[in-house]
Design an enzyme around this catalytic site. Structure first.
Site, mmCIF file in Angstrom:
data_model
loop_
_atom_site.group_PDB
_atom_site.id
_atom_site.type_symbol
_atom_site.label_atom_id
_atom_site.label_comp_id
_atom_site.label_asym_id
_atom_site.label_seq_id
_atom_site.Cartn_x
_atom_site.Cartn_y
_atom_site.Cartn_z
ATOM 1 N N LYS A 9 0.859 -1.188 0.000
ATOM 2 C CA LYS A 9 0.000 0.000 0.000
ATOM 3 C C LYS A 9 0.885 1.224 0.000
ATOM 4 O O LYS A 9 2.008 1.189 0.500
ATOM 5 C CB LYS A 9 -0.874 0.023 1.262
ATOM 6 C CG LYS A 9 -2.105 0.869 1.118
ATOM 7 C CD LYS A 9 -3.167 0.109 0.354
ATOM 8 C CE LYS A 9 -4.508 0.768 0.364
ATOM 9 N NZ LYS A 9 -5.567 -0.184 0.044
HETATM 10 N N1 GLU Z 1 -7.282 -0.034 -3.153
HETATM 11 C C1 GLU Z 1 -8.030 -1.224 -3.395
HETATM 12 C C2 GLU Z 1 -8.066 -2.081 -2.139
HETATM 13 O O1 GLU Z 1 -7.898 -1.605 -1.047
HETATM 14 C C3 GLU Z 1 -7.575 -1.966 -4.641
HETATM 15 C C4 GLU Z 1 -6.154 -2.440 -4.613
HETATM 16 C C5 GLU Z 1 -5.665 -2.999 -5.955
HETATM 17 O O2 GLU Z 1 -6.460 -3.099 -6.883
HETATM 18 O O3 GLU Z 1 -4.476 -3.325 -6.025
HETATM 19 O O4 GLU Z 1 -8.337 -3.248 -2.209
#
Ligand code: GLU
Length: 422
Positions: A112
């Site tokens: 993240k």
């Molecule tokens: N931000 C989204 C989540 O928290 C998608 C993450 C992604 O597609 O890599 O799952």
């Protein structure tokens, strides 16, 4: 008896993620050292980003990227732009991505990123410079085989296009699979924008079936009206559910007869907020969570359901569209009151699942129809829901602990097979 202490109100997302992990780990009879390896993020990068502002001044922003685990594949997870972003929060969100990818069985680890900034105060060109500088500083840390970012809170397909372009400029060739959630024209996948909300719908359908609730006519409350909340409300509404309340950062709307979601979506496209839409009365952020309903969808930020308000939740099912909306103490209270929580790492996994499809399509250079994407998503989500439900019945635990058990087991299995390079 559930813990009634209210220390969870001030709990950071990371402390909450760690508690969830510890509770699940306690059930598993696994080597303590192994669990420590799984718990800690493997890499955290902090970058200082000097940005030329439109008024000619420089402002320095702080950016983060955390890779929690890569045992099952490249790190995967979004990038958020928000004033409250910090290392703790990004680390928690990265850990949840590891467990989320494992729950749906896609070959990724968890990562993240984020930049501490208030995007509503930045112009489009300032946001572009900030995104490009962040990407340039992370070129060695991200990549199709290393770590693949995606949209999250306050970032979208335009942000991903800038990341893709900046990374490609440094690589001297176009690398579409370095990010997902891109515009369709640049190698994005059909269905990706709606994927998180669509996944929530599939999970809610399964939960309703299990709870013997007819989704048609069911009262639903959606907290948050961004990419996840608005799409979820739209899809639930198309399925015949009655959306009795919604809210965004500015305020909420309530109509016990049901809100006209198609009209609201048009209104929001013009006004960028739900407040002021006719045909519903105002409701506060606190009140909306306490409405009697069949399905409550928290689809905004972390720590909204805590020991302070869990006793007042009157939903049959809580479907976590957001990451980390419920604290572990609140979980226990909801469980003791017979409320079924579909945990974030299962409920909102549709987004990363279609991100996986996008990554696959980019690498193949061959693109699928929207029907194909949605069908494959449904198969994965329905299976994951039932896998988690089975574990929860087997271990007599709630769905969150069950999802963690399943995920930890899967990551552990791969870690043992690979061995520890000590
Ligand atoms: N931000 C989204 C989540 O928290 C998608 C993450 C992604 O597609 O890599 O799952």
């Amino acid at each position: 008896m559930p813990t009634r202490q209210s220390d969870d109100i001030k709990l950071s997302a990371l402390e909450n993620a760690m508690r969830q992990f510890d509770e699940a780990a306690e059930v598993l009879n696994v080597d303590k050292m192994m669990l420590e390896i799984l718990k800690q993020p493997r890499r955290a990068v902090i970058v200082k980003l000097p940005i030329l502002m439109d008024n000619g001044d420089f402002q320095v922003f702080t950016g983060y990227r955390v890779q929690h685990n890569i045992a099952r594949g490249p790190a995967k997870g979004g990038i958020r732009f928000h004033q409250d972003v910090n290392l703790d929060e990004v680390s928690a969100l990265a850990a949840w991505m590891t467990w989320k990818c494992a729950v749906v069985g896609i070959p990724f680890g968890g990562g993240k990123g984020g930049i501490a900034c208030d995007p509503s105060k930045l112009s489009k060109s300032e946001l572009e410079r900030l995104t490009r500088r962040y990407t340039a500083d992370l070129t060695d840390v991200i990549g199709p085989e290393i770590d693949v970012p995606a949209p999250d809170v306050n970032t979208d397909s335009q942000t991903m296009a800038w990341i893709m372009d900046t990374f490609s400029m440094h690589a001297r060739h176009t690398v579409t699979s370095v990010v997902t959630g891109k515009p369709i024209e640049l190698g994005g996948s059909l269905g990706r924008r709606e994927a998180t909300g669509r996944g929530v719908l599939f999970a809610v359908r399964e939960a309703c079936q299990y709870k013997n609730i007819e989704l048609k006519g069911a009262r639903c409350v959606v907290q948050g009206f961004g990419n996840v909340g608005s799409v979820t409300a739209d899809l639930l509404y198309r399925d015949g559910a009655r959306i009795i309340a919604v809210c965004d950062v500015h305020g909420g709307l309530y109509n016990p007869e049901g809100i006209d979601i198609f009209g609201l979506l048009e209104y929001v496209a013009k006004n960028r907020k739900v407040v002021g839409f006719e045909g519903a009365q105002p409701i506060t952020h606190d009140e909306i969570l306490k409405l009697e309903c069949e399905v409550l969808v928290p689809a905004a930020l972390e720590n909204v359901i805590t020991s302070k308000n869990a006793d007042d939740i009157k939903a049959v099912i809580v479907a976590e569209g957001a990451n980390g909306p419920t604290t572990t103490n609140a979980d226990k209270i909801l469980q003791s009151r017979g409320i079924m929580v579909i945990p974030d790492i299962l409920c909102n996994s549709g987004g990363v699942t279609v991100s996986y499809f996008e990554w696959v399509q980019d690498r193949m250079g061959y693109f699928w129809t929207e029907e194909e994407v949605n069908k494959r998503l449904e198969i994965i989500l329905v299976k994951a829901f039932n896998d988690v439900l089975k574990v929860s019945l087997e271990y007599n635990c709630n769905m969150r602990i069950a999802a963690f058990l399943l995920a930890i087991k899967r990551v552990l299995e791969v870690t043992m097979l690979r061995g520890v390079y000590a």
